[in-house]
Design a protein around this motif. Structure first.
Motif, short mmCIF file in Angstrom:
data_model
loop_
_atom_site.label_atom_id
_atom_site.label_comp_id
_atom_site.label_asym_id
_atom_site.label_seq_id
_atom_site.Cartn_x
_atom_site.Cartn_y
_atom_site.Cartn_z
N ILE A 256 0.84 -1.16 0.06
CA ILE A 256 -0.06 0.17 -0.01
C ILE A 256 0.84 1.33 -0.11
O ILE A 256 0.45 2.46 -0.33
CB ILE A 256 -0.93 -0.13 1.15
CG1 ILE A 256 -2.12 0.91 1.03
CG2 ILE A 256 -0.28 0.15 2.42
CD1 ILE A 256 -3.44 0.77 1.95
N ILE A 258 3.63 3.41 -1.78
CA ILE A 258 4.14 3.65 -2.88
C ILE A 258 5.61 3.95 -2.94
O ILE A 258 6.18 3.46 -3.60
CB ILE A 258 3.26 4.75 -3.92
CG1 ILE A 258 3.69 4.62 -5.55
CG2 ILE A 258 3.35 5.99 -3.48
CD1 ILE A 258 2.84 4.52 -6.29
N VAL A 261 7.41 0.57 -2.85
CA VAL A 261 7.59 -0.20 -4.06
C VAL A 261 8.00 0.55 -5.38
O VAL A 261 8.41 -0.04 -6.35
CB VAL A 261 6.09 -0.94 -4.69
CG1 VAL A 261 5.96 -2.01 -3.72
CG2 VAL A 261 4.98 0.08 -4.48
N ARG A 262 7.72 1.76 -5.42
CA ARG A 262 8.13 2.60 -6.53
C ARG A 262 9.76 3.15 -6.40
O ARG A 262 10.28 3.09 -7.54
CB ARG A 262 7.06 3.58 -6.70
CG ARG A 262 7.49 4.22 -8.26
CD ARG A 262 6.36 5.64 -8.38
NE ARG A 262 6.55 6.46 -7.49
CZ ARG A 262 5.58 7.47 -7.31
NH1 ARG A 262 4.44 7.73 -8.08
NH2 ARG A 262 5.85 8.33 -6.28
N ASP A 263 9.72 3.93 -5.26
CA ASP A 263 10.96 4.74 -5.32
C ASP A 263 12.11 4.14 -4.57
O ASP A 263 13.45 4.36 -4.77
CB ASP A 263 10.46 6.08 -4.57
CG ASP A 263 9.43 6.76 -5.23
OD1 ASP A 263 9.15 6.59 -6.49
OD2 ASP A 263 8.56 7.45 -4.54
N LEU A 286 5.18 -5.47 -9.77
CA LEU A 286 4.95 -4.97 -8.36
C LEU A 286 3.77 -3.85 -8.52
O LEU A 286 3.75 -3.29 -9.79
CB LEU A 286 6.32 -4.31 -8.23
CG LEU A 286 7.51 -5.24 -7.69
CD1 LEU A 286 8.71 -4.43 -7.36
CD2 LEU A 286 7.21 -5.82 -6.40
N LEU A 287 3.11 -3.69 -7.57
CA LEU A 287 2.15 -2.59 -7.72
C LEU A 287 1.86 -2.10 -6.60
O LEU A 287 1.94 -2.75 -5.34
CB LEU A 287 1.08 -3.18 -8.60
CG LEU A 287 0.14 -4.37 -8.03
CD1 LEU A 287 -1.60 -4.03 -8.32
CD2 LEU A 287 0.55 -5.64 -8.50
N ARG A 288 1.04 -0.91 -6.43
CA ARG A 288 0.56 -0.35 -5.24
C ARG A 288 -0.84 -0.79 -5.14
O ARG A 288 -1.79 -0.31 -6.00
CB ARG A 288 0.53 1.09 -5.27
CG ARG A 288 0.19 1.79 -4.02
CD ARG A 288 0.07 3.07 -4.15
NE ARG A 288 -0.01 3.67 -2.81
CZ ARG A 288 -0.33 5.18 -2.74
NH1 ARG A 288 -0.63 5.88 -3.62
NH2 ARG A 288 -0.42 5.75 -1.41
#
Lengths: 483, 124
Positions: A256, A258, A261-263, A286-288
């Motif tokens: 949940i 971000i 997972v993203r940065d 990979l996703l939020r």
């Protein structure tokens, strides 16, 4: 055939479940596709050596063939080695007798002229000097070794192992009598994995990254293997998926948060770089997403072979889900995001209790796992009065096949639960699960509600020292079982 | 984001009944080589919604896939098909762009390859 299995003396509760999960993976219970998920209990036959306590590192196990034993030993984290036992005894005379009476047709093929061999002397609960080791090897001269010794790369490895006769050893309940084993090595563990993957050399870490040994154990419980797809709904820095990817599985993760997972912490310090660091294939996706409101398309089911996770239980990190605290209580109506601000809007989240989280997890797993697929996750228990809460979450689609406790403090433990999907997911079963969940919540889970677990773990001990002293003493001192 | 992920996702905004398939808005596509695993492809093939998958591949600029779902027997024999299926499923990445809800037009942004599927307060 019976084999001698020697475990590392750690995580005692995890040893047999890991062994049996791998035995199942490598076909010890027959062809997986043809087996009936409901009726077959996939447990092996185990025996203990004479006078040994169940916590002893020495066990006998029955396996259908040697190849399974070798594969288990090579992949397992907690098996030190698996051996064909040629003889055992309380002293060297008994051992000699036993080895001599072991059938020649089992021994001679490994003693031939052209072959090379090595004998290793090992002991549990004591240290043997080099001289003592040599004396013991000399003492084996009654075995007709005809091959040459090769210490670096022998064809056959033989092991002489003994336990101490001393009654106070290594925190184990006393093994009253000394026992000596001699056997041929079938397979030994490769613990090099653990230093290679240890967290202190990991690029990207979070506060709840799973340590390498435990992550591998989880991947083994989930039977991660090439061609399979493994999902972690609380992926964080990816520490659990890394271990599944090491065993060849394709991986997918959601979180949940971000930022995680993203940065990550930059272009070379994120979830992807953790896979790159070990030369592993990147996660498929990979996703939020919010585990409470998963974005899977309707009709999508039975895609994952395994779901492995460490849900947030609010001790070190709390769970979050969509919707503000006040919004969910109905105090305020939903905030309508103005159109021009939608792109960068940060939606509010609310605390996500463990009870709800586990219910969502079971529902997701029931739908998204293939039949026979495995759900592996940690569940916290309070160790009040030294006893352990025995009510684990249940779901009509799942059968609980293993529970392994790891003591984290004198107050609480975490238990690794392994569940196998044994029934197809239907709307009726989902409803039944919902009702069961509400009952469960009503009866057993008061202590898991908002913050209770956190305060039980961290609040200062009761000031009335009279009582707490007594309870302290009554608690298990013998932690070896769990650490 | 790979197309396998796209094939699994839908818009789960409250009240939306046809949230699948999400339309893809492409800003940047990258290709990354992945080792082919036939067992994995065979396992995953029956779970794929083929129409959504081949349309998505076309949006991403890959036109080699058949429009109709092929018979599963091609997975056993047709290496050429497996390679194409593998490429579209696992080697094409939407690095920057968005997934658009077919019913409401709500955009789920995709940045650095990560789709952000979290809903706003008024969508829960």
């Amino acid at each position: 055939m019976w084999y001698l299995c020697v475990f590392y003396h750690r995580l005692l509760d995890y040893r047999i479940p890991e062994f049996e999960s791998l035995a199942d993976l490598f076909g010890a219970f027959g062809d997986k596709r043809s087996s009936d998920f409901n009726t077959q209990d996939k447990v092996l036959q185990w025996r203990l050596p004479k006078h040994h306590h169940p916590d002893s590192p020495f066990h006998f196990v029955h396996l259908p063939y040697e190849d399974v034993a070798r594969k288990i030993a090579n992949r397992s984290i907690l098996v030190k080695g698996i051996y064909e036992l040629w003889g055992e005894g309380n002293d060297f005379e008994e051992l000699e007798e036993a080895v001599k009476s072991y059938p020649d047709e089992r021994k001679l093929p490994y003693l031939e002229y052209e072959s090379t061999f090595k004998i290793t002397v090992d002991s549990f609960g004591k240290v043997l000097s080099l001289q003592e080791q040599n004396e013991r090897i000399q003492g084996l001269s009654y075995i007709p070794f005809k091959g040459r010794v090769n210490l670096k790369n022998p064809d056959h490895n033989f092991w002489l192992m003994e336990t101490d006769e001393n009654e106070t050893n290594n925190g184990l309940p006393p093994v009253v009598k000394r026992r000596i084993f001699f056997g041929r090595e079938i397979g030994v563990a490769d613990r090099k994995l653990i230093p290679m993957y240890q967290l202190k050399t990991r690029n990207y870490l979070g506060p709840t990254a799973m340590d390498a040994e435990m992550a591998f154990l989880m991947a083994n419980q989930a039977q991660a293997a090439p061609g399979k797809l493994v999902y972690d709904p609380f992926v964080g820095t990816g520490s659990i998926l890394v271990s599944a990817a090491h065993f060849g599985a394709m991986t997918m993760g959601a979180d949940i948060d971000i930022r995680v997972v993203r940065d990550g912490r930059g272009p070379d310090c994120n979830v992807w770089s953790n896979f790159k660091q070990y030369g592993l294939p990147m996660p498929i996706g990979l996703l939020r997403a919010d585990n409470n409101l998963p974005p899977w398309r309707p009709g999508l089911k039975e895609v994952f072979d395994g779901i492995i996770c460490d849900p947030p239980y609010g001790v070190r990190a709390g769970g979050r889900k969509s919707g503000g605290r006040k919004l969910l209580k109905g105090i305020v109506s939903p905030y309508t995001v103005p159109d021009d601000k939608r792109a960068d809007h940060i939606p509010s989240t609310a605390a996500y209790t463990l009870v709800e989280c586990v219910h969502d997890l079971l529902d997701l797993a029931a739908r998204m796992l293939i039949m026979g697929g495995r759900l592996v996750f940690f569940y916290p228990v309070l160790r009040e009065d030294g006893s352990v809460e025995t009510h684990f979450p249940e779901h009509p689609c799942f059968k609980l096949v293993a529970t392994s406790e790891q003591m984290l403090s004198s107050r609480y433990s975490r238990v690794l639960l392994t569940m196998v999907k044994t029934s197809l997911y239907t709307e009726e079963l989902a409803l039944a699960a919902r009702i069961k969940h509400l009952e469960f919540r009503e009866n057993h889970l008061k202590w898991l509600e908002n913050g209770n677990l956190h305060s039980s773990v961290f609040s200062p001990a009761d000031a009335e020292s009279g009582d707490s002293k007594v309870s302290k003493e009554s608690k298990l001192k013998y932690r070896g079982k769990y650490v | 984001m790979r197309l396998l992920t796209h094939n699994m996702l839908s818009s789960n905004i409250k009240g939306v009944t046809k949230g699948f398939p999400l339309k893809i808005e492409v800003e940047k596509v990258v290709e990354k080589q992945v080792e082919i695993n036939h067992d994995f492809l065979r396992n995953i093939f029956p779970k794929i919604d083929w129409k959504a998958f081949s349309d998505a591949a076309r949006t991403m600029g890959y036109v080699e896939l058949p429009e109709q779902a092929p018979d599963p027997s091609v997975l056993e024999s047709d290496l050429d098909f497996l390679t194409k299926f593998h490429h579209a499923l696992l080697e094409l990445h939407l690095e920057e762009g968005a997934l658009v809800c077919p019913e409401t037009g709500r955009k789920f942004p995709v940045n650095k390859g990560i789709p952000n599927m979290l809903l706003h307060e008024d969508e829960v």
